[in-house]
Design an enzyme around this catalytic site. Structure first.
Site, PDB file in Angstrom:
ATOM      1  N   LYS A   1      -9.217  -1.528   7.793  1.00 51.06           N
ATOM      2  CA  LYS A   1      -8.396  -0.379   8.158  1.00 51.06           C
ATOM      3  C   LYS A   1      -6.947  -0.821   8.289  1.00 51.06           C
ATOM      4  O   LYS A   1      -6.655  -1.874   8.847  1.00 51.06           O
ATOM      5  CB  LYS A   1      -8.861   0.229   9.486  1.00 51.06           C
ATOM      6  CG  LYS A   1     -10.132   1.043   9.392  1.00 51.06           C
ATOM      7  CD  LYS A   1     -10.421   1.725  10.721  1.00 51.06           C
ATOM      8  CE  LYS A   1     -11.665   2.599  10.630  1.00 51.06           C
ATOM      9  NZ  LYS A   1     -11.923   3.306  11.912  1.00 51.06           N
TER      10      LYS A   1
ATOM     11  N   VAL B   1      -7.494  -1.865  -0.347  1.00 52.05           N
ATOM     12  CA  VAL B   1      -8.246  -1.944  -1.601  1.00 52.05           C
ATOM     13  C   VAL B   1      -8.917  -3.304  -1.728  1.00 52.05           C
ATOM     14  O   VAL B   1     -10.060  -3.413  -2.168  1.00 52.05           O
ATOM     15  CB  VAL B   1      -7.321  -1.685  -2.811  1.00 52.05           C
ATOM     16  CG1 VAL B   1      -8.063  -1.909  -4.125  1.00 52.05           C
ATOM     17  CG2 VAL B   1      -6.754  -0.274  -2.759  1.00 52.05           C
TER      18      VAL B   1
ATOM     19  N   GLY C   1       1.165   1.559  -7.593  1.00 48.95           N
ATOM     20  CA  GLY C   1       0.360   1.699  -8.802  1.00 48.95           C
ATOM     21  C   GLY C   1       0.458   3.076  -9.411  1.00 48.95           C
ATOM     22  O   GLY C   1       0.535   3.227 -10.640  1.00 48.95           O
ATOM     23  N   LYS C   2       0.483   4.096  -8.553  1.00 46.81           N
ATOM     24  CA  LYS C   2       0.587   5.472  -9.045  1.00 46.81           C
ATOM     25  C   LYS C   2       1.937   5.717  -9.699  1.00 46.81           C
ATOM     26  O   LYS C   2       2.032   6.387 -10.738  1.00 46.81           O
ATOM     27  CB  LYS C   2       0.374   6.440  -7.874  1.00 46.81           C
ATOM     28  CG  LYS C   2       0.449   7.911  -8.260  1.00 46.81           C
ATOM     29  CD  LYS C   2      -0.011   8.798  -7.109  1.00 46.81           C
ATOM     30  CE  LYS C   2       0.858   8.622  -5.877  1.00 46.81           C
ATOM     31  NZ  LYS C   2       0.454   9.518  -4.776  1.00 46.81           N
TER      32      LYS C   2
ATOM     33  N   GLY D   1      -4.069  -5.103  -4.214  1.00 43.69           N
ATOM     34  CA  GLY D   1      -4.858  -4.098  -4.921  1.00 43.69           C
ATOM     35  C   GLY D   1      -4.069  -2.843  -5.208  1.00 43.69           C
ATOM     36  O   GLY D   1      -3.235  -2.419  -4.409  1.00 43.69           O
ATOM     37  N   HIS D   2      -4.327  -2.259  -6.375  1.00 43.95           N
ATOM     38  CA  HIS D   2      -3.742  -0.975  -6.738  1.00 43.95           C
ATOM     39  C   HIS D   2      -4.870  -0.048  -7.164  1.00 43.95           C
ATOM     40  O   HIS D   2      -5.808  -0.472  -7.834  1.00 43.95           O
ATOM     41  CB  HIS D   2      -2.773  -1.098  -7.920  1.00 43.95           C
ATOM     42  CG  HIS D   2      -1.591  -1.970  -7.671  1.00 43.95           C
ATOM     43  ND1 HIS D   2      -0.687  -1.726  -6.674  1.00 43.95           N
ATOM     44  CD2 HIS D   2      -1.155  -3.092  -8.294  1.00 43.95           C
ATOM     45  CE1 HIS D   2       0.258  -2.656  -6.700  1.00 43.95           C
ATOM     46  NE2 HIS D   2      -0.014  -3.499  -7.669  1.00 43.95           N
TER      47      HIS D   2
ATOM     48  N   ASP E   1       0.818  -1.218   0.000  1.00 43.29           N
ATOM     49  CA  ASP E   1       0.000   0.000   0.000  1.00 43.29           C
ATOM     50  C   ASP E   1       0.850   1.265   0.000  1.00 43.29           C
ATOM     51  O   ASP E   1       0.433   2.312   0.493  1.00 43.29           O
ATOM     52  CB  ASP E   1      -0.957   0.020   1.207  1.00 43.29           C
ATOM     53  CG  ASP E   1      -1.724  -1.281   1.349  1.00 43.29           C
ATOM     54  OD1 ASP E   1      -2.376  -1.676   0.368  1.00 43.29           O
ATOM     55  OD2 ASP E   1      -1.659  -1.906   2.427  1.00 43.29           O
TER      56      ASP E   1
ATOM     57  N   ASP F   1       2.220  14.456   1.984  1.00 42.21           N
ATOM     58  CA  ASP F   1       1.214  15.439   2.386  1.00 42.21           C
ATOM     59  C   ASP F   1       0.404  15.002   3.608  1.00 42.21           C
ATOM     60  O   ASP F   1      -0.165  15.851   4.311  1.00 42.21           O
ATOM     61  CB  ASP F   1       0.253  15.721   1.222  1.00 42.21           C
ATOM     62  CG  ASP F   1      -0.394  14.447   0.693  1.00 42.21           C
ATOM     63  OD1 ASP F   1       0.348  13.548   0.269  1.00 42.21           O
ATOM     64  OD2 ASP F   1      -1.637  14.355   0.697  1.00 42.21           O
TER      65      ASP F   1
ATOM     66  N   THR G   1       2.975 -13.135   2.497  1.00 42.47           N
ATOM     67  CA  THR G   1       2.208 -13.724   1.415  1.00 42.47           C
ATOM     68  C   THR G   1       2.879 -15.018   0.977  1.00 42.47           C
ATOM     69  O   THR G   1       3.852 -15.463   1.592  1.00 42.47           O
ATOM     70  CB  THR G   1       2.073 -12.720   0.260  1.00 42.47           C
ATOM     71  OG1 THR G   1       1.161 -13.243  -0.699  1.00 42.47           O
ATOM     72  CG2 THR G   1       3.413 -12.452  -0.395  1.00 42.47           C
TER      73      THR G   1
END
Length: 506
Positions: A384, A379, A40-41, A63-64, A36, A413, A319
């Site tokens: 949480k 994702v 992906g970004k 997940g991305h 996380d 940020d 994993t």
């Protein structure tokens, strides 16, 4: 000329030919913490300049989220690069695939505008399949462990893949058929894998490893015990596929008598899946080596993260695959000399999903603030995420294993409102002695004390900053502190959700 001189010249010619046979390199994006981090970004940003984007390990348990042209796409099996219509996406042999999930993913992303995947998605014929019974067993095993969760796990669940594609096509993702390639060696995840996944978790009774119940672990188990089924076998003689499927189901029913698999119904379904997945499948190993010899640019998108690696992570809270640099080589069939840049993605603080050791976790207002401001929700799991301070000893360890050539710091940020920020700089034994290594056991990691450095915050919004020198001085110092501690250059800093919020430091 002497025979020895001739042999020497011949050796040099062959050696030079081998060292210069590839005209390009493979750049790799890896999560440096527990997942996380925003891989992906970063992949989405870099994919605009590459020819091929690859997934090499894991399944639809990771997940991305990628924001492109104002549309948010969620990917689990599909590489994030599919949003770029000019590049081909490859699902490698190291992936395990649950076909229902794959097709579901395709459908959902097609509904978001993702189009023509059949021309740009390639699936390895060597990838293993995840069946529904794998997922059922996964849940059983988790339940058996009782409570503690291990986190996350490319094997391919085809229904999930196609569902993901459809969903993202609906958001505007187009022409995937021309630019998504799936390795013919990738293993398939069947529905029964997913059923088994749940059963295995349930049977463990006390300690739970936090499986996503996607059948990833059981599918990799089938692969390791040499009774798994690969994508290429689904596309071959269907009678042989049927025999193997019946055999693997019988094996799982013996182990888990409570699972119920309608074999004939499943075979009918997979006969249909065979026709649907056939256009995507080829020998991805040959495809990638040919691409490198022809100078094509290739980017690999790591799944999960270094601290979830089955060998190097916080075992057993990991994993089921190698999600460090070694998994890139084995998951795509690439030799070491093809690796170029290794980009470690580091969240400006630390998070993890599920149970397992977390030395810098903040079970207080700081943790709540990071969770809320960072919208730290999984994702895939929708759980949480646990939150804590940045951990330098952990990052030094994953850098040691992966050999990061540069770093991208994300979500800076989220720290904007804090008056001061702590960073873990050392681990200590209970007697106060500093550790010179990352603990190899859960017991040792659970006994350490954390030494922190306290840095001043900047208490100014960084969300609209697009130049590193325009960041608040204390924010720049925070990034430089990380760079100095790790002796790895920070190349990018992220201050928002979209790719436009990634600042090029140099």
């Amino acid at each position: 000329m002497s025979t020895s001189a001739t042999n020497g010249t011949h050796y040099e010619q062959l050696h030079q030919g081998r060292t210069k046979m590839y005209k390009s390199k493979v750049d790799v994006v890896l999560g440096a913490q527990w997942g996380d981090e925003g891989k992906g970004k970063v992949v989405d940003m870099l994919a605009s300049d590459v020819d091929i984007v690859c997934r090499c390990q894991g399944g639809n348990n990771a997940g991305h989220t990628v924001v492109a042209n104002g549309t948010e796409f969620d990917f689990h099996l599909l590489p994030s690069g599919v949003v770029n219509e000019k590049c081909v996406s490859v699902i490698g042999n190291g992936v395990v695939i649950h076909l229902p999930s794959l097709f579901d993913e395709v459908l959902k992303n097609e509904a978001k505008g993702l189009q023509h995947l059949e021309n740009r998605l390639i699936i390895s014929d060597r990838a293993h399949l995840v069946f529904d019974f794998h997922q059922h067993v996964d849940g059983m095993q988790e339940a058996e462990k009782g409570g503690k969760s291990l986190g996350n796990g490319v094997v391919i669940h085809l229904p999930s893949l196609f569902d993901e594609v459809l969903k993202n096509e609906a958001k505007g993702l187009q022409h995937l058929e021309n630019r998504l390639i799936i390795s013919d060696r990738a293993h398939l995840v069947f529905d029964f894998h997913q059923h088994v996944d749940g059963m295995q978790e349930a049977e463990k009774g006390g300690k739970s490893l936090g499986t996503t119940k996607k059948g990833i672990g059981p599918a990799y188990s089938s692969k390791a015990t040499r009774n798994g089924i690969r994508v290429g076998e689904l596309l071959g003689d269907f009678n042989l596929f049927s025999e193997k499927f019946k055999s693997i189901v019988a094996t799982h029913v013996r182990l888990f008598p409570s699972i119920n698999v309608d074999v004939e119904a499943e075979l009918a379904r997979y006969k249909d899946y065979a026709d649907k997945v056939r256009p995507y499948v080829k020998d991805t190993i040959c495809f990638l080596h040919t691409a490198l010899r022809n100078g094509k640019t290739i980017l690999v998108e790591g799944a999960n993260a270094a601290m979830l690696d089955i060998d190097f992570g916080t075992y057993p809270y990991v994993t089921s695959s190698n999600c460090s640099i070694g998994g890139v080589l084995t998951g795509l069939g690439l030799p070491p000399q093809t690796i170029g840049e290794v980009i470690g993605v580091v969240k400006a603080y630390t998070t993890r999903v599920g149970d397992g050791p977390f030395p810098t976790e903040q079970l207080n207002d700081i943790g709540d603030l990071l969770q809320t401001r960072g919208f730290e929700i999984g994702v895939t799991t929708k759980r949480k995420r646990r939150c804590g301070w940045l951990d330098i000893p952990l990052l030094k360890y994953t850098s040691l294993v992966n050999g990061y050539t540069c770093i991208c710091v994300t979500k800076l940020d989220i720290l904007d409102t804090l008056p001061e920020i702590k960073v873990a700089v050392a681990y200590k034994k209970p007697n106060g002695e500093k550790l010179d290594h990352f603990p190899g056991t859960i017991a040792e990691l659970g006994s350490i004390e954390v030494e922190y450095a306290v840095l001043p915050g900047w208490q100014t919004s960084t969300e609209d900053v697009r130049n590193f020198k325009e960041l608040p001085e204390n924010a720049q110092s925070y990034v430089r502190f990380l760079e100095s501690e790790l002796s790895v250059p920070v190349r990018w800093v992220g201050v928002g959700k979209g790719r436009e919020s990634i600042i090029n430091v140099h």
